[in-house]
Design an enzyme around this catalytic site. Sequence first.
Site, PDB file in Angstrom:
ATOM      1  N   GLU A   1      -3.688  73.899  33.700  1.00 52.10           N
ATOM      2  CA  GLU A   1      -4.365  72.635  34.003  1.00 52.10           C
ATOM      3  C   GLU A   1      -5.617  72.883  34.848  1.00 52.10           C
ATOM      4  O   GLU A   1      -5.612  73.726  35.734  1.00 52.10           O
ATOM      5  CB  GLU A   1      -3.404  71.744  34.795  1.00 52.10           C
ATOM      6  CG  GLU A   1      -3.952  70.379  35.099  1.00 52.10           C
ATOM      7  CD  GLU A   1      -2.832  69.410  35.417  1.00 52.10           C
ATOM      8  OE1 GLU A   1      -2.005  69.123  34.526  1.00 52.10           O
ATOM      9  OE2 GLU A   1      -2.776  68.959  36.558  1.00 52.10           O
TER      10      GLU A   1
ATOM     11  N   ALA B   1      -7.754  63.052  39.323  1.00 50.82           N
ATOM     12  CA  ALA B   1      -6.664  63.547  40.185  1.00 50.82           C
ATOM     13  C   ALA B   1      -7.017  64.940  40.704  1.00 50.82           C
ATOM     14  O   ALA B   1      -7.940  65.567  40.206  1.00 50.82           O
ATOM     15  CB  ALA B   1      -5.355  63.610  39.412  1.00 50.82           C
TER      16      ALA B   1
HETATM   17  P1  FAD Z   1       4.465  54.728  34.619  1.00 51.64           P
HETATM   18  O1  FAD Z   1       5.165  55.462  33.548  1.00 51.64           O
HETATM   19  O2  FAD Z   1       3.781  53.468  34.258  1.00 51.64           O
HETATM   20  O3  FAD Z   1       5.522  54.473  35.796  1.00 51.64           O
HETATM   21  C1  FAD Z   1       5.089  54.056  37.097  1.00 51.64           C
HETATM   22  C2  FAD Z   1       6.233  53.420  37.846  1.00 51.64           C
HETATM   23  O4  FAD Z   1       6.509  52.147  37.262  1.00 51.64           O
HETATM   24  C3  FAD Z   1       7.548  54.203  37.786  1.00 51.64           C
HETATM   25  O5  FAD Z   1       8.213  54.013  39.018  1.00 51.64           O
HETATM   26  C4  FAD Z   1       8.313  53.529  36.659  1.00 51.64           C
HETATM   27  O6  FAD Z   1       9.717  53.664  36.798  1.00 51.64           O
HETATM   28  C5  FAD Z   1       7.856  52.084  36.809  1.00 51.64           C
HETATM   29  N1  FAD Z   1       7.829  51.352  35.542  1.00 51.64           N
HETATM   30  C6  FAD Z   1       7.363  51.778  34.352  1.00 51.64           C
HETATM   31  N2  FAD Z   1       7.488  50.818  33.415  1.00 51.64           N
HETATM   32  C7  FAD Z   1       8.049  49.754  34.039  1.00 51.64           C
HETATM   33  C8  FAD Z   1       8.415  48.446  33.608  1.00 51.64           C
HETATM   34  N3  FAD Z   1       8.229  48.050  32.335  1.00 51.64           N
HETATM   35  N4  FAD Z   1       8.969  47.598  34.533  1.00 51.64           N
HETATM   36  C9  FAD Z   1       9.157  47.985  35.822  1.00 51.64           C
HETATM   37  N5  FAD Z   1       8.809  49.215  36.278  1.00 51.64           N
HETATM   38  C10 FAD Z   1       8.259  50.085  35.401  1.00 51.64           C
HETATM   39  N6  FAD Z   1      -2.705  60.853  38.248  1.00 51.64           N
HETATM   40  C11 FAD Z   1      -4.052  60.760  38.078  1.00 51.64           C
HETATM   41  O7  FAD Z   1      -4.695  59.929  38.731  1.00 51.64           O
HETATM   42  N7  FAD Z   1      -4.710  61.569  37.178  1.00 51.64           N
HETATM   43  C12 FAD Z   1      -4.075  62.500  36.426  1.00 51.64           C
HETATM   44  O8  FAD Z   1      -4.699  63.210  35.646  1.00 51.64           O
HETATM   45  C13 FAD Z   1      -2.656  62.625  36.592  1.00 51.64           C
HETATM   46  N8  FAD Z   1      -1.959  63.530  35.856  1.00 51.64           N
HETATM   47  C14 FAD Z   1      -0.585  63.595  35.985  1.00 51.64           C
HETATM   48  C15 FAD Z   1       0.124  64.496  35.194  1.00 51.64           C
HETATM   49  C16 FAD Z   1       1.512  64.594  35.308  1.00 51.64           C
HETATM   50  C17 FAD Z   1       2.271  65.564  34.426  1.00 51.64           C
HETATM   51  C18 FAD Z   1       2.205  63.786  36.269  1.00 51.64           C
HETATM   52  C19 FAD Z   1       3.699  63.914  36.426  1.00 51.64           C
HETATM   53  C20 FAD Z   1       1.504  62.879  37.055  1.00 51.64           C
HETATM   54  C21 FAD Z   1       0.114  62.760  36.918  1.00 51.64           C
HETATM   55  N9  FAD Z   1      -0.631  61.852  37.675  1.00 51.64           N
HETATM   56  C22 FAD Z   1      -1.994  61.763  37.522  1.00 51.64           C
HETATM   57  C23 FAD Z   1       0.056  60.987  38.678  1.00 51.64           C
HETATM   58  C24 FAD Z   1       0.479  59.620  38.060  1.00 51.64           C
HETATM   59  O9  FAD Z   1      -0.675  58.895  37.683  1.00 51.64           O
HETATM   60  C25 FAD Z   1       1.269  58.850  39.135  1.00 51.64           C
HETATM   61  O10 FAD Z   1       2.474  59.500  39.400  1.00 51.64           O
HETATM   62  C26 FAD Z   1       1.485  57.368  38.865  1.00 51.64           C
HETATM   63  O11 FAD Z   1       1.962  56.770  40.070  1.00 51.64           O
HETATM   64  C27 FAD Z   1       2.496  57.040  37.770  1.00 51.64           C
HETATM   65  O12 FAD Z   1       1.962  57.251  36.524  1.00 51.64           O
HETATM   66  P2  FAD Z   1       2.914  57.154  35.204  1.00 51.64           P
HETATM   67  O13 FAD Z   1       2.039  57.298  34.044  1.00 51.64           O
HETATM   68  O14 FAD Z   1       4.067  58.059  35.357  1.00 51.64           O
HETATM   69  O15 FAD Z   1       3.373  55.611  35.355  1.00 51.64           O
END
Ligand code: FAD
Length: 289
Positions: A17, A51
Amino acid sequence: MKIRDILKTETPHISFEVFPPKTDAGFNGVMSATEQIAALHPSYISVTYGAGGGTSKNTVEIASRIRDDMGVTSLAHLTCVSSTKDTVHHVIDQLKEKGIENILALRGDIPKDTDFPLPDHYHYASELIEDIKTRGDFCIGAACYPEGHVESEYKKDDIRNLKHKVDCGVDFLTTQMFFDNNILYNFLYRIREKGITVPVIPGIMPVTNGKQMKRICELSGTILPERFRAILDRFGEDPQAMQQAGIAYATDQIIDLIANGINNVHIYSMNKPEVARAIMANLSEIVKG
Ligand code: FAD
């Protein structure tokens, strides 16, 4: 190439990455680091979006150069919570124009001092995934959290939300970093039991800065096993020693994952070709490209 096809192979593969520079002045430095990482022949290189200290501005450009100039498959991250849907659609269209086939669809962290969700913004990554599917033939990855996402009080709720997200059209998942492989094995058992069957790529962080890591782990709730804590306590103040120990610890985790049948491992290489190179050297008889 689509990452879902890379994941069908049965030999071990490593991906890395990089993150975009904070300012335009840093662009050439990031490209040079990326070229050196690409020369290690990873299965793909992912480019974060706003990020790791970088901005989102250059994600599309870096991902397209990885693919076109370096001949390596690229994965562009895309977050959606801090931009309007129109802006996000524009980025998806740019990715399509540039021929980038793989998107890691993320919500992003909720910006401080805003009312979540803002008008015309997405709530969750699942909604972004549905939109990406309507705008092109992309291979879509998403994030998962073996220790549970910080906003979820109970892991079972996080896994239920993950199942919904995957059902919206996810081809593979990449995990948040973890320092105890048993946490990953337990997570895999729990999600498989709930019918989440897509490939899961473990994300491994070679720790090279002890102080920074303690802070990140406090914020993200990542558990630091005793063995790892001892390394941080003993070498955290000595950057060279910490880097060597961090690389050794990450190598050990990767070998254990591969030994247990996990063929694809993603390394949070943080624009550090020397770290990526050292890990690949440690795995030279295990990962043969
Ligand atoms: P989601 O999948 O939308 O989940 C977020 C939260 O909401 C979780 O607690 C989930 O349980 C909850 N949730 C989901 N759907 C629902 C629903 N329908 N109802 C109620 N609750 C719900 N951040 C950056 O800014 N840039 C990056 O490039 C970046 N890359 C990443 C790469 C990886 C592999 C990982 C693990 C994280 C990365 N992040 C990045 C961090 C990420 O953006 C954060 O962790 C963010 O807070 C959650 O993103 P997500 O896509 O997992 O969210």
